[in-house]
Design an enzyme around this catalytic site. Structure first.
Site, short mmCIF file in Angstrom:
data_model
loop_
_atom_site.label_atom_id
_atom_site.label_comp_id
_atom_site.label_asym_id
_atom_site.label_seq_id
_atom_site.Cartn_x
_atom_site.Cartn_y
_atom_site.Cartn_z
N ALA A 327 29.38 -74.24 42.39
CA ALA A 327 30.50 -73.33 42.64
C ALA A 327 30.16 -72.34 43.76
O ALA A 327 29.43 -72.67 44.70
CB ALA A 327 30.90 -72.62 41.35
N SER A 328 30.67 -71.11 43.64
CA SER A 328 30.57 -70.15 44.75
C SER A 328 29.16 -69.61 44.97
O SER A 328 28.94 -68.89 45.94
CB SER A 328 31.53 -68.99 44.50
OG SER A 328 32.86 -69.43 44.57
N THR A 329 28.20 -69.98 44.12
CA THR A 329 26.82 -69.54 44.38
C THR A 329 26.28 -70.14 45.67
O THR A 329 25.27 -69.66 46.20
CB THR A 329 25.89 -69.92 43.21
OG1 THR A 329 25.84 -71.34 43.08
CG2 THR A 329 26.38 -69.29 41.91
N VAL A 330 26.95 -71.19 46.20
CA VAL A 330 26.45 -71.83 47.42
C VAL A 330 26.98 -71.17 48.69
O VAL A 330 26.57 -71.54 49.80
CB VAL A 330 26.82 -73.33 47.45
CG1 VAL A 330 26.35 -74.03 46.19
CG2 VAL A 330 28.33 -73.53 47.63
N LYS A 331 27.85 -70.21 48.57
CA LYS A 331 28.48 -69.64 49.76
C LYS A 331 27.49 -68.95 50.72
O LYS A 331 27.68 -69.02 51.94
CB LYS A 331 29.62 -68.71 49.36
CG LYS A 331 30.82 -69.50 48.82
CD LYS A 331 31.94 -68.63 48.29
CE LYS A 331 33.10 -69.50 47.79
NZ LYS A 331 34.19 -68.72 47.16
#
Length: 636
Positions: A327-331
């Site tokens: 999810a958004s932890t990769v942004k």
């Protein structure tokens, strides 16, 4: 008349016949005597050593001496796996005259309950090396030992052996890290070296116990004993002492591991913490856990089936085998990929109306905030976790460059050094999809990957490893569990090359954005950043479990609990001198900012502020974040 007598009797012929018979008999006697003499010479001279040995074996027996298994400690010298004295019941089948009769007698003497009889009989027939003792029972009671002693004369081939048995003082919250030892089964027996495991009944099955089996096991010893006609030992004639296994010191901090397990409070999830400068895994929690001690002596069928059929999967190591959309932890990594490949600059802005559209394509890819964030640049896109910005960035990068860059952070690869059973996860690519499904890659799939969804899957260990590498500004340090073997330090080689950026200031730009996630007025996790006394970088994520049609909206209240989103959070601190990186996932909990970020904050406080946070009760309610970032629930 005289002539008739001469016709009936021929003395010369009779003498000739007698002589021939005498010679034949003498020849037979000579041949038989020669054969006996030759046999005696062969047995007494040529086979002297063989029969001497056999004769000695009737009263002298060589017995293996199993080594003491090495102990396991945490990084501070706290004992995690010990050896406790116990009495085991063993059988040497070759010395038993009537196996069925002997087993029936044992069952009667030991007063075994019905539910243990089947297991007892099964163990008695398990494959075993000839003349090696097979384990029937462990942890005999004093009363059982006394009954066996009284009936000793009726039980040839049955022995009571004093041995050390593995025990795990903190079995439940250390279950997936340590693993456990168990009885050697037939398949393992066929693969093991006969000499190395003579007299040994247990072997590492999972976790550290299996990964470092050779080191922990030690080397077997031998002793020569004199026995009587019934096989009872009279005296010891000589011995070669076994070499004990090496003790193992782990990188795990027991207190931090316990805190992580208590914070999850029985919920399905995982917490992994790593020391960025060394790669030491400080905590590797998988919840729920289970008690490993019954597996050592042999867990009952009913108890094992209860664990296997538990819908929460306590036997499943989520920390290294659980695969989730990151999810958004990769942004933060997406931002660096865009900068490194020159497709964006820190100043570039886009307008977010609440959705993104591919050129010449009518489909809307929704932002988590349906009315949008307006104008966003790189910094604000990370702080508010804007999906539209990263859809656009993913489209500009393309799946090839995106996938290649993320692999440099360890996604899609098992980069651990000694973590048993660690999964590769999945970093999708054009080639992967063609090989897996025989299909071409579509642009819309790249957009989903750009916000950590779609085909992309990562383990909590990989998420913590990537955050650790980010904290190190691209320097790679291999995650590992063993700190010392005996007294020798463990220094695993790098699994990947580091990342060098054209502009070192880009690291600072990303760090600043991640700090504002915790403390900025628009930060998605600012509720968990209140009262910070150190600089913390963090990023939340909310991973969808299923997809909705484009015109549908996600409503958790209408769904069963196991269809709720997963809550994720990754962080490191302090920013200026990173000492710990953490990844948290709580399955089906909802938003990462509300349900995973507070747990990460507790872990960081415990490590960086010892005495202030370690002893706090995990039941304390964490502060609620005021900004959430649910995923848009788009299909690729």
């Amino acid at each position: 008349m005289r002539k008739h007598r001469d016709t009936l009797k021929n003395p010369e012929q009779e003498v000739r016949i007698f002589r021939n018979r005498s010679l034949l008999a003498a020849l037979v006697v000579i041949l038989m005597s020669g054969g006996l003499v030759a046999r005696l010479v062969y047995l007494q001279i040529f086979q002297h050593e063989v029969y001497t040995t056999r004769s000695e074996s009737n009263r002298v027996r060589v017995e293996p001496l199993p080594p003491t298994r090495g102990l396991i400690y945490d990084r501070n010298g706290v004992l995690l796996a010990e050896n406790q004295p116990t009495y085991n019941l063993t059988i040497v089948r070759e010395r038993v005259d009537d196996l069925d009769k002997t087993l029936a007698l044992l069952i009667d003497i030991l007063k075994l309950p019905e539910d243990q009889v089947a297991t007892f009989m099964e163990r008695s027939r398990q494959r075993q090396r000839p003349y090696q003792p097979a384990l029937l029972m462990s942890e005999l009671t004093e009363k059982q030992i006394a009954r066996l002693a009284v009936n000793r004369y009726r039980l040839p081939g049955i022995e009571v052996e004093a041995q050390l048995l593995r025990h795990y003082p903190d079995a439940e919250f250390m279950s997936h890290v340590l693993g456990y030892v168990g009885r050697i089964n037939a398949e393992e027996l066929a693969q093991l070296d006969t000499g190395d495991y003579a007299g040994t009944h247990f072997i590492g099955k999972t976790g550290i116990e299996r990964e470092y089996e050779e080191i922990l096991h030690g080397e077997v010893g031998l002793r020569r004993v004199e026995t009587n006609a019934r096989g009872r030992v009279l005296r010891e004639l000589g011995r070669t002492d076994p070499a004990p296994g090496s003790d193992l010191t782990l990188t795990i901090d027991k207190d931090l591991q316990r805190l992580g397990y208590e914070l999850l409070d029985g919920r399905r999830g995982s917490i992994v913490a790593i020391e960025p400068s060394t790669g030491d895994i400080l905590a590797m929690v998988s919840s729920p856990g289970f008690n490993t001690n019954p597996f050592v002596t042999g867990i009952s069928y009913d108890a094992y089936q209860a664990l296997r059929n538990d819908p929460d999967l306590p036997l499943y190591n989520r920390a290294v085998r659980g695969q989730y959309p990151p999810a958004s932890t990769v942004k933060p990594y997406m931002a660096l990929a865009g900068l490194a490949n020159g497709v964006i600059t820190p100043q570039d802005r886009i307008y977010d109306p609440g959705y993104y559209k591919l050129p010449d394509h009518p489909r809307h890819y929704n932002n988590w905030k349906r009315w949008g964030h307006g104008w966003v640049d790189l910094h604000r896109a990370i702080v508010v976790s804007n999906d539209t910005y990263f859809y656009d960035l993913a489209h500009k990068l393309g799946i090839d460059r995106l996938s290649d860059f993320m692999k440099r952070f360890g996604f899609g690869i098992d980069t651990s050094y000694d973590v048993f059973g660690a999964s590769d996860g999945l970093m999708p690519s054009r080639e992967w999809k063609q090989g897996r499904y025989g299909q071409a890659w579509f642009p819309g799939e790249t957009l989903s990957v750009g916000i950590g969804q779609g085909y992309w899957l990562a383990t909590p260990l990989q998420m913590a490893t990537a955050m650790s590498m980010l904290a190190n500004r691209g320097d790679w340090v291999t995650p590992h569990l063993a700190k010392r073997i005996g007294g020798e330090p463990v220094n695993p080689p790098p699994a990947l090359e580091g990342i060098e950026l054209e502009n070192e200031n880009w690291w600072d730009l990303v760090f600043k954005a991640l700090e504002d996630v915790m403390t900025g007025y628009e930060g998605t996790a600012r509720g968990s950043g209140e009262g910070l006394t150190y600089r913390m970088a963090g990023k939340s994520g909310t991973a969808q479990v299923f997809t909705l049609d484009n015109d549908q909206r996600y409503n958790a209240a209408e769904l069963e609990e196991r269809l709720h989103d997963h809550a994720l959070f990754s962080a490191f601190a302090p920013i200026e001198d990173p000492q710990i990186a953490v990844a948290v996932i709580v399955e089906n909990a909802g938003g990462g900012s509300s349900h995973a970020a507070p747990l990460a904050r507790e872990m960081l406080d415990a490590w960086l502020l010892p005495g202030d946070a370690v002893n706090e009760s995990p039941d304390t309610q964490p502060p609620e974040a005021t900004t959430e970032e649910p995923q848009p629930h788009e299909s690729a």
